[in-house]
Structures are given as C-alpha cells and as structure tokens.
Design a protein around this motif. Structure first.
Motif, PDB file in Angstrom:
ATOM      1  N   ALA A 226       0.654  -1.273  -0.078  1.00 25.96           N
ATOM      2  CA  ALA A 226       0.023   0.070  -0.024  1.00 25.96           C
ATOM      3  C   ALA A 226       1.001   1.238  -0.162  1.00 25.96           C
ATOM      4  O   ALA A 226       0.499   2.290  -0.547  1.00 25.96           O
ATOM      5  CB  ALA A 226      -0.907  -0.039   1.265  1.00 25.96           C
ATOM      6  N   GLN A 227       1.970   1.180   0.757  1.00 27.71           N
ATOM      7  CA  GLN A 227       2.876   2.293   0.882  1.00 27.71           C
ATOM      8  C   GLN A 227       3.573   2.467  -0.620  1.00 27.71           C
ATOM      9  O   GLN A 227       3.639   3.896  -0.838  1.00 27.71           O
ATOM     10  CB  GLN A 227       3.894   2.077   1.883  1.00 27.71           C
ATOM     11  CG  GLN A 227       4.857   3.333   2.271  1.00 27.71           C
ATOM     12  CD  GLN A 227       4.177   4.528   2.907  1.00 27.71           C
ATOM     13  OE1 GLN A 227       2.950   4.378   3.529  1.00 27.71           O
ATOM     14  NE2 GLN A 227       4.361   5.775   2.284  1.00 27.71           N
ATOM     15  N   ASP A 228       4.079   1.418  -0.932  1.00 33.15           N
ATOM     16  CA  ASP A 228       4.831   1.541  -2.377  1.00 33.15           C
ATOM     17  C   ASP A 228       3.675   1.878  -3.575  1.00 33.15           C
ATOM     18  O   ASP A 228       4.054   2.826  -4.268  1.00 33.15           O
ATOM     19  CB  ASP A 228       5.038   0.278  -2.714  1.00 33.15           C
ATOM     20  CG  ASP A 228       6.321  -0.222  -1.912  1.00 33.15           C
ATOM     21  OD1 ASP A 228       7.018   0.593  -1.254  1.00 33.15           O
ATOM     22  OD2 ASP A 228       6.604  -1.419  -2.066  1.00 33.15           O
ATOM     23  N   LEU A 229       2.537   1.626  -3.518  1.00 28.27           N
ATOM     24  CA  LEU A 229       1.520   2.367  -4.441  1.00 28.27           C
ATOM     25  C   LEU A 229       1.176   3.992  -4.345  1.00 28.27           C
ATOM     26  O   LEU A 229       1.145   4.408  -5.120  1.00 28.27           O
ATOM     27  CB  LEU A 229      -0.034   1.341  -4.265  1.00 28.27           C
ATOM     28  CG  LEU A 229       0.210   0.056  -4.785  1.00 28.27           C
ATOM     29  CD1 LEU A 229      -1.380  -0.599  -4.446  1.00 28.27           C
ATOM     30  CD2 LEU A 229       0.419   0.131  -6.426  1.00 28.27           C
ATOM     31  N   LYS A 230       1.139   4.161  -3.166  1.00 35.20           N
ATOM     32  CA  LYS A 230       1.115   5.772  -2.722  1.00 35.20           C
ATOM     33  C   LYS A 230       2.181   6.237  -3.292  1.00 35.20           C
ATOM     34  O   LYS A 230       2.325   7.516  -3.978  1.00 35.20           O
ATOM     35  CB  LYS A 230       0.702   5.743  -1.425  1.00 35.20           C
ATOM     36  CG  LYS A 230      -0.328   5.666  -0.860  1.00 35.20           C
ATOM     37  CD  LYS A 230      -0.348   5.874   0.623  1.00 35.20           C
ATOM     38  CE  LYS A 230      -1.612   5.034   1.357  1.00 35.20           C
ATOM     39  NZ  LYS A 230      -1.724   5.299   2.701  1.00 35.20           N
ATOM     40  N   GLY A 231       3.537   5.924  -3.187  1.00 33.54           N
ATOM     41  CA  GLY A 231       4.639   6.266  -3.605  1.00 33.54           C
ATOM     42  C   GLY A 231       4.708   6.624  -5.173  1.00 33.54           C
ATOM     43  O   GLY A 231       5.298   7.470  -5.851  1.00 33.54           O
ATOM     44  N   CYS A 232       4.080   5.415  -5.730  1.00 29.95           N
ATOM     45  CA  CYS A 232       4.022   5.511  -7.189  1.00 29.95           C
ATOM     46  C   CYS A 232       3.630   6.731  -8.024  1.00 29.95           C
ATOM     47  O   CYS A 232       4.045   7.343  -8.856  1.00 29.95           O
ATOM     48  CB  CYS A 232       3.088   4.175  -7.673  1.00 29.95           C
ATOM     49  SG  CYS A 232       2.813   4.220  -9.523  1.00 29.95           S
ATOM     50  N   GLY A 233       2.476   7.060  -7.221  1.00 28.72           N
ATOM     51  CA  GLY A 233       1.441   8.297  -7.767  1.00 28.72           C
ATOM     52  C   GLY A 233       2.459   9.692  -7.593  1.00 28.72           C
ATOM     53  O   GLY A 233       2.508  10.320  -8.349  1.00 28.72           O
ATOM     54  N   ASP A 234       3.347   9.759  -6.438  1.00 24.91           N
ATOM     55  CA  ASP A 234       4.285  10.599  -6.300  1.00 24.91           C
ATOM     56  C   ASP A 234       5.372  10.872  -7.281  1.00 24.91           C
ATOM     57  O   ASP A 234       5.675  11.898  -7.750  1.00 24.91           O
ATOM     58  CB  ASP A 234       4.739  10.783  -4.944  1.00 24.91           C
ATOM     59  CG  ASP A 234       3.753  10.778  -3.799  1.00 24.91           C
ATOM     60  OD1 ASP A 234       2.803  11.451  -4.096  1.00 24.91           O
ATOM     61  OD2 ASP A 234       3.976  10.408  -2.431  1.00 24.91           O
ATOM     62  N   GLU A 235       5.891   9.685  -7.645  1.00 27.79           N
ATOM     63  CA  GLU A 235       6.853   9.584  -8.717  1.00 27.79           C
ATOM     64  C   GLU A 235       6.355  10.131 -10.009  1.00 27.79           C
ATOM     65  O   GLU A 235       7.042  10.880 -10.595  1.00 27.79           O
ATOM     66  CB  GLU A 235       7.357   8.081  -8.805  1.00 27.79           C
ATOM     67  CG  GLU A 235       8.164   7.664  -7.533  1.00 27.79           C
ATOM     68  CD  GLU A 235       9.643   8.067  -7.307  1.00 27.79           C
ATOM     69  OE1 GLU A 235      10.210   8.607  -8.367  1.00 27.79           O
ATOM     70  OE2 GLU A 235       9.892   8.320  -6.234  1.00 27.79           O
ATOM     71  N   LEU A 236       5.176   9.724 -10.253  1.00 27.14           N
ATOM     72  CA  LEU A 236       4.871  10.043 -11.699  1.00 27.14           C
ATOM     73  C   LEU A 236       4.484  11.621 -11.635  1.00 27.14           C
ATOM     74  O   LEU A 236       4.558  12.375 -12.560  1.00 27.14           O
ATOM     75  CB  LEU A 236       3.277   9.493 -11.998  1.00 27.14           C
ATOM     76  CG  LEU A 236       3.805   7.819 -12.413  1.00 27.14           C
ATOM     77  CD1 LEU A 236       2.305   7.244 -12.329  1.00 27.14           C
ATOM     78  CD2 LEU A 236       4.164   7.921 -13.389  1.00 27.14           C
TER      79      LEU A 236
END
Length: 99
Positions: free
Chosen positions: A15-25
């Motif tokens: 779940a944490q990694d998925l949230k970070g994905c949006g931030d990276e994009l």
C-alpha cells in the motif's frame, strides 16, 4: 493440506509503495511543466510537450484513482487478516493462560 500464509506487513508495504508510485509520476509531470514554461525553442516540440502533459495529467489522475481503490482494499484485507489471526490465537489459547 496447502500451506497458505498472508503477510500483513507485506500488504502494508505494498500500500505504501502504491502511494509512492503516484508521487513519482507527479514529479515527472512537474518536470515536464517546468520544461514547457521555459520553452524548448521549437514550436512543434512545445506543442508536443503540452499535448503530452495533458495526456500524462489524465493518466496520473486515473493512476491515483486506482491506487486509492487498491489502498482501501488492502487496508480492509489487512484488518480482516489481523482480526482473524487474533481470534484464532485467542481461541487456541488455553483458559487461564496455561500452556
């Protein structure tokens, strides 16, 4: 009997990694905006950047929507597994705490 385990720690990390994905994009989108503001020196390239920016912004919105749904679902799954594990542990613990 099949060996089936669920790592609630892994679900939390996912779940944490998925949230970070949006931030990276989002960081990539901001970099593109900065490049578009200063201009590339070529009108056709500036137009292409602007078009791509619009597509990227739309795609990022969709990614964030999916991440939100997944995050909510993962949170519910994690809570369910934690609750089930606690219930099983309680049910299997001898009365009076004796082993």
């Amino acid at each position: 009997m099949a060996d089936f385990t669920v790592s609630t720690e892994f679900l939390a990390k996912l779940a944490q990694d998925l949230k970070g994905c949006g931030d990276e994009l989002d960081q990539g989108l901001k970099a593109l905006q900065e490049a578009s503001r200063t201009g590339t020196g070529f009108d056709f390239l500036d137009d292409a950047c602007e078009h791509f920016h619009g597509k990227w912004e739309y795609g990022l919105k969709k990614v964030r929507e999916c991440v939100k749904v997944l995050d909510d679902g993962l949170s519910k799954v994690q809570q369910s597994y934690d609750g089930t594990e606690q219930s099983i542990t309680k049910a299997l613990t001898p009365a009076g705490g004796q082993s």
